[in-house]
Design an enzyme around this catalytic site. Structure first.
Site, PDB file in Angstrom:
ATOM      1  N   GLU A   1       0.830  -1.209   0.000  1.00 16.16           N
ATOM      2  CA  GLU A   1       0.000   0.000   0.000  1.00 16.16           C
ATOM      3  C   GLU A   1       0.864   1.259   0.000  1.00 16.16           C
ATOM      4  O   GLU A   1       0.542   2.243  -0.666  1.00 16.16           O
ATOM      5  CB  GLU A   1      -0.943   0.009   1.204  1.00 16.16           C
TER       6      GLU A   1
ATOM      7  N   ASP B   1      -9.769   5.533  -2.675  1.00 21.88           N
ATOM      8  CA  ASP B   1      -8.607   5.992  -3.439  1.00 21.88           C
ATOM      9  C   ASP B   1      -9.110   6.602  -4.747  1.00 21.88           C
ATOM     10  O   ASP B   1     -10.309   6.804  -4.940  1.00 21.88           O
ATOM     11  CB  ASP B   1      -7.638   4.831  -3.697  1.00 21.88           C
TER      12      ASP B   1
ATOM     13  N   CYS C   1     -25.488   2.601 -13.444  1.00 20.12           N
ATOM     14  CA  CYS C   1     -24.553   3.721 -13.585  1.00 20.12           C
ATOM     15  C   CYS C   1     -25.234   4.956 -14.204  1.00 20.12           C
ATOM     16  O   CYS C   1     -25.675   4.941 -15.355  1.00 20.12           O
ATOM     17  CB  CYS C   1     -23.365   3.305 -14.440  1.00 20.12           C
TER      18      CYS C   1
ATOM     19  N   CYS D   1     -17.645  -0.292 -20.346  1.00 19.12           N
ATOM     20  CA  CYS D   1     -18.947  -0.370 -19.688  1.00 19.12           C
ATOM     21  C   CYS D   1     -19.692  -1.684 -19.945  1.00 19.12           C
ATOM     22  O   CYS D   1     -20.360  -2.196 -19.038  1.00 19.12           O
ATOM     23  CB  CYS D   1     -19.794   0.829 -20.086  1.00 19.12           C
TER      24      CYS D   1
ATOM     25  N   TYR E   1      -6.729   6.812   3.616  1.00 17.21           N
ATOM     26  CA  TYR E   1      -6.905   5.712   2.677  1.00 17.21           C
ATOM     27  C   TYR E   1      -6.164   4.463   3.142  1.00 17.21           C
ATOM     28  O   TYR E   1      -6.734   3.359   3.205  1.00 17.21           O
ATOM     29  CB  TYR E   1      -6.435   6.088   1.267  1.00 17.21           C
TER      30      TYR E   1
ATOM     31  N   CYS F   1     -13.559   0.426 -15.101  1.00 21.54           N
ATOM     32  CA  CYS F   1     -13.970   1.827 -15.039  1.00 21.54           C
ATOM     33  C   CYS F   1     -12.717   2.705 -15.102  1.00 21.54           C
ATOM     34  O   CYS F   1     -12.433   3.510 -14.225  1.00 21.54           O
ATOM     35  CB  CYS F   1     -14.764   2.092 -13.759  1.00 21.54           C
TER      36      CYS F   1
ATOM     37  N   CYS G   1     -18.962  -4.107 -17.278  1.00 28.69           N
ATOM     38  CA  CYS G   1     -19.032  -3.634 -15.886  1.00 28.69           C
ATOM     39  C   CYS G   1     -20.252  -4.196 -15.154  1.00 28.69           C
ATOM     40  O   CYS G   1     -21.381  -4.069 -15.632  1.00 28.69           O
ATOM     41  CB  CYS G   1     -19.073  -2.104 -15.856  1.00 28.69           C
TER      42      CYS G   1
END
Length: 354
Positions: free
Chosen positions: A45, A146, A214, A205, A128, A198, A208
């Site tokens: 991270e 994030d 959306c 799309c 985060y 995305c 997705c």
DNA sequence: TAGGCGTGGGT
DNA sequence: TACCCAAGCCT
């Protein structure tokens, strides 16, 4: 009015199902059903902050191999950590990485706290990262937001404001997509969706799992979200880098304690955060010498300014290093952990391979 | 709170 | 070329 496509599962469940089918295998990611190692989660991270997966993939294994556990990292000299970090940028991360390892060893006997608030107090661990570690390493119901999550949520709900301006709203909408039974996978699924589907430029799309819900897609305006922050223009600055050679075997290095390139080895230079006129360069030379300017300047783009640096080279017989400087063996230059700007200067002077 | 803080890849 | 962007943090 276009209605959302009917679906039989909730968005959060669809997201997890997609993740289970499409998740990447990453060096720091536990396999499905395996317990993650908090140290590896934390290390990844920190490295991933503002840094691409592709870049971290190239560097993560060497770190882990050199310091397999947090005690190893805490015992290491800070200089070794900085040298290993060289080229990754945002060097405060490396200083905080080492400080964090020491703190966890001393305050928590080498075991990361599971509590998000306690994680948040560690050096280099912000909102985060604290949530990400708590969720991924300890499967706690924490919402890590994030850049990926901001983009996914901004499109999903057609958020008109720049995400940073409406952080509580983004967080609330992200939380609504979390599955209580699998918080860690939920957090990773949101980020994975942002990374793989995305995407910033050309979202896929049709692939997705959230597309039926959306708002941006219903509007046919995926590329309008997230709203851009207005950003300051990037100034151009000039400066000089001074490479002083003693005989053929030593080079003069210094180390800015903090700020730009803080903690990293560097050749003496003009203050790089200021624009210095060429006529003023000589005032900043580390020692009197016959300085010779190399033909073309070195250019380097930092986050918030562009630098055009003239590289000067001179030879000296003096043994004493000027204040704040030291002599470094030329043969070891490649191991000194030079940041990229300084590598460029060294290469320009023929001291390193480009 | 907004600005300082790296780097490399993509378009 | 000149942007944009990437699993942000600190002051």
């Amino acid at each position: 009015m276009i209605k959302p496509r009917a679906r039989s599962t909730k968005p959060g469940a669809a997201l997890l199902a997609w993740y289970d089918a499409h998740r990447r295998e990453l060096p720091w990611r536990a396999l499905a059903g395996e317990a993650p190692d908090p140290y590896r989660v934390w290390l990844s991270e920190i490295m991933l902050q503002q840094t691409t997966v592709a870049t971290v993939k190239q560097r993560y294994a060497a770190f882990l191999s050199r310091w397999p556990a947090i005690d190893d990292l805490a015992r290491a000299p800070l200089d070794d950590v900085l040298a290993q970090w060289a080229g990754l940028g945002y060097y405060a991360r490396a200083r905080n990485l080492h400080a964090c390892a020491c703190a966890v060893v001393e305050a928590y006997k080498g075991r990361f706290p599971r509590d998000e608030a306690a994680l948040r107090r560690l050096p280099g661990v912000g909102a985060y990262t604290a949530a990400a570690i708590a969720a991924i390493a300890f499967d706690q119901p924490c919402v890590a937001v994030d850049g990926n999550v901001e983009r996914v949520i901004a499109r999903l709900h057609a958020v008109e404001a720049p995400p940073r301006k409406v952080a509580p709203l983004i967080r609330e909408k992200a939380a609504a997509l979390m599955s209580p039974a699998r918080p860690g996978d939920s957090v990773q699924a949101l980020m994975e969706l942002g990374a793989l589907i995305c995407a910033p430029r050309t979202p896929d799309c049709p692939a997705c799992p959230l597309s039926p819900d959306c708002a941006a897609r219903r509007l046919g305006a995926q590329s309008d979200y997230p709203a851009r922050e207005v950003k300051a223009p990037k100034p151009k600055r000039r400066g000089a880098i001074f490479i002083l050679r003693r005989g053929d075997e030593a080079l003069l290095l210094r180390r800015p304690p903090r700020g730009l390139l803080g903690g990293m080895n560097a050749f003496p230079s003009t203050p790089l955060t200021q624009d210095i006129a060429a006529a003023e360069f000589s005032r900043f030379a580390p020692a009197p010498a016959r300085w010779r300017a190399l033909e073309a300047p070195v250019t380097h783009i930092f986050t918030h300014f562009a630098l055009e640096a003239t590289v000067f080279v001179a030879h000296t017989r003096g043994k004493a290093a000027p204040a704040d400087c030291r002599w470094a063996a030329r043969a070891n230059l490649g191991k000194e952990g030079l940041p990229t700007l300084m590598r460029k200067a060294a290469a320009h002077a023929g001291l390193l391979d480009a």
